[in-house]
Design a protein around this motif. Structure first.
Motif, short mmCIF file in Angstrom:
data_model
loop_
_atom_site.label_atom_id
_atom_site.label_comp_id
_atom_site.label_asym_id
_atom_site.label_seq_id
_atom_site.Cartn_x
_atom_site.Cartn_y
_atom_site.Cartn_z
N TYR A 77 0.84 -1.21 0.00
CA TYR A 77 0.00 0.00 0.00
C TYR A 77 0.87 1.26 0.00
CZ TYR A 77 -3.80 3.18 1.19
OH TYR A 77 -4.72 4.20 1.16
N ILE A 78 1.91 1.26 0.82
CA ILE A 78 2.81 2.41 0.88
C ILE A 78 3.52 2.61 -0.46
CG2 ILE A 78 4.87 3.35 1.98
CD1 ILE A 78 4.01 1.89 4.55
N ALA A 79 4.02 1.52 -1.02
CA ALA A 79 4.74 1.61 -2.30
C ALA A 79 3.83 2.12 -3.41
CB ALA A 79 5.32 0.24 -2.66
N ALA A 80 2.53 1.71 -3.39
CA ALA A 80 1.60 2.16 -4.41
C ALA A 80 1.28 3.65 -4.28
CB ALA A 80 0.31 1.35 -4.32
N SER A 81 1.54 4.24 -3.13
CA SER A 81 1.29 5.67 -2.92
C SER A 81 2.42 6.53 -3.47
CB SER A 81 1.11 5.97 -1.43
OG SER A 81 -0.01 5.28 -0.91
N LEU A 82 3.54 5.92 -3.81
CA LEU A 82 4.67 6.66 -4.38
C LEU A 82 4.48 6.84 -5.88
CD1 LEU A 82 7.66 4.97 -2.55
CD2 LEU A 82 7.11 7.41 -2.45
N ALA A 83 4.81 8.03 -6.37
CA ALA A 83 4.75 8.28 -7.81
C ALA A 83 5.98 7.68 -8.48
CB ALA A 83 4.68 9.77 -8.09
N PRO A 84 5.83 6.96 -9.57
CA PRO A 84 7.00 6.40 -10.24
C PRO A 84 7.89 7.51 -10.80
CG PRO A 84 5.01 6.14 -11.58
CD PRO A 84 4.56 6.64 -10.25
N ARG A 85 9.18 7.34 -10.61
CA ARG A 85 10.16 8.32 -11.07
C ARG A 85 9.84 9.72 -10.54
NH1 ARG A 85 8.79 5.10 -15.14
NH2 ARG A 85 7.34 6.64 -15.99
N GLY A 86 9.40 9.77 -9.30
CA GLY A 86 9.05 11.05 -8.69
C GLY A 86 10.28 11.81 -8.22
N GLN A 87 10.04 13.05 -7.87
CA GLN A 87 11.12 13.93 -7.42
C GLN A 87 11.38 13.74 -5.94
OE1 GLN A 87 10.33 18.04 -8.26
NE2 GLN A 87 12.32 18.76 -7.50
N VAL A 88 12.63 13.94 -5.54
CA VAL A 88 13.03 13.87 -4.13
C VAL A 88 13.27 15.29 -3.63
CG1 VAL A 88 14.68 12.98 -2.47
CG2 VAL A 88 14.09 11.62 -4.49
N HIS A 89 12.67 15.63 -2.48
CA HIS A 89 12.87 16.94 -1.86
C HIS A 89 13.58 16.75 -0.53
CE1 HIS A 89 9.87 18.87 -4.60
NE2 HIS A 89 9.28 17.68 -4.51
N ARG A 90 14.51 17.63 -0.24
CA ARG A 90 15.18 17.58 1.05
C ARG A 90 14.18 17.86 2.16
NH1 ARG A 90 20.87 17.63 0.86
NH2 ARG A 90 21.34 16.12 -0.78
N GLY A 91 14.40 17.25 3.30
CA GLY A 91 13.46 17.35 4.40
C GLY A 91 13.72 18.53 5.32
N TYR A 92 13.15 18.46 6.51
CA TYR A 92 13.32 19.52 7.49
C TYR A 92 14.70 19.52 8.12
CZ TYR A 92 8.20 19.43 7.30
OH TYR A 92 6.89 19.46 6.89
#
Length: 268
Positions: A205-220
């Motif tokens: 379920y968690i993996a299906a919520s990720l967009a394929p080839r999505g962008q990574v943003h730095r965190g807090y």
């Protein structure tokens, strides 16, 4: 001793002084029989545009209160209706996960490696500002609206406009991932035992919520990162509703609709 002579209404020469002069907005103050001055009448006429604006504002405020109360009531009812619960009793090979809440947002804490699932390939240490935090053995994973995540690193940064925009609906969603050690008793997270099959369903379920080839943003900080996600965020599909749906998918007994942290946590 000479006494002062007061002017009274009984004196026909001065009676005219006590006539009230009235216009459309005020009454001119005049002495009364004791010689004290009377208070002037305050104009009571309110222009029509101001009356219309005040009425509209009052109706809007009343409608907003009714809407918020109805939403809270619906969330409480939806969160109290049981759903899921098909997960069999975990065996000795059970996988322990944790659910944490900060009062507004919930997240699922999972081991990086368990039941054949290896999250290190999905959320590698190189995505962190400091890859050394990738050495921790657990992840806290949560889903939410992009602007709310990225523009509110601290509670004092939260703005009503950001909340309103997210509640109306946004197609920009993110997965937030923290790298952290295994939770300890007293940390505030609640443990949940899953069978290996249930944990694999949760991971799917968690993996299906990720967009394929999505962008990574730095965190807090140096230990977290954001990943482009799938799904539309709204007042119906909140971050907590996502947590509840993920747990139901894993077989955990949970409320049918869990828009608030409390509607998730009271089942655990």
């Amino acid at each position: 001793m000479r006494c002062r002579r007061f002017i009274t209404n009984d004196n026909p020469r001065t009676a005219g002084l006590f006539k009230l002069r009235i216009d459309r907005t005020a009454i001119i103050p005049v002495p009364d029989r004791t010689g004290h001055r009377q208070e002037a009448a305050v104009p009571t006429h309110i222009p029509a545009p101001l009356r219309t604006a005040a009425t509209a504002t009052g109706r809007l405020a009343a409608a907003l209160c009714v809407l918020l109360f109805g939403y809270a009531l619906a969330g409480a009812i939806g969160g109290s209706i049981p759903a899921g619960g098909a997960e069999p009793r975990p065996s000795s090979r059970a996988v322990t996960i944790w659910i944490e809440s900060n009062g507004i947002h919930t997240a699922i804490i999972v081991p990086k490696r368990a039941a054949g699932v290896d999250w290190r390939r999905v959320f590698p240490a190189r995505d962190l500002a400091d890859p050394r935090y990738g050495g921790y053995d657990h992840l806290a994973i949560g889903w939410g609206e992009a602007a709310f995540f990225l523009e509110t690193p601290r509670w004092r940064d939260i703005r009503p406009a950001t909340i309103a925009a997210a509640a109306i609906g946004s197609d920009r969603s993110l997965i937030h991932v923290d790298h952290l050690p295994r939770p300890r008793p007293g940390d505030g997270a609640r443990a949940v035992l899953l069978s290996e099959a249930g944990y694999r369903r949760l991971a799917a379920y968690i993996a299906a919520s990720l967009a394929p080839r999505g962008q990574v943003h730095r965190g807090y900080g140096a230990y977290d990162a954001f990943y482009t996600a799938r799904g539309r965020y709204s007042a119906i599909t909140t971050c907590n509703a996502w947590t509840g749906a993920a747990l139901r998918h894993a077989g955990v007994r949970m409320g049918r609709w869990t828009p608030f942290p409390t509607t998730v946590m009271w089942w655990l």
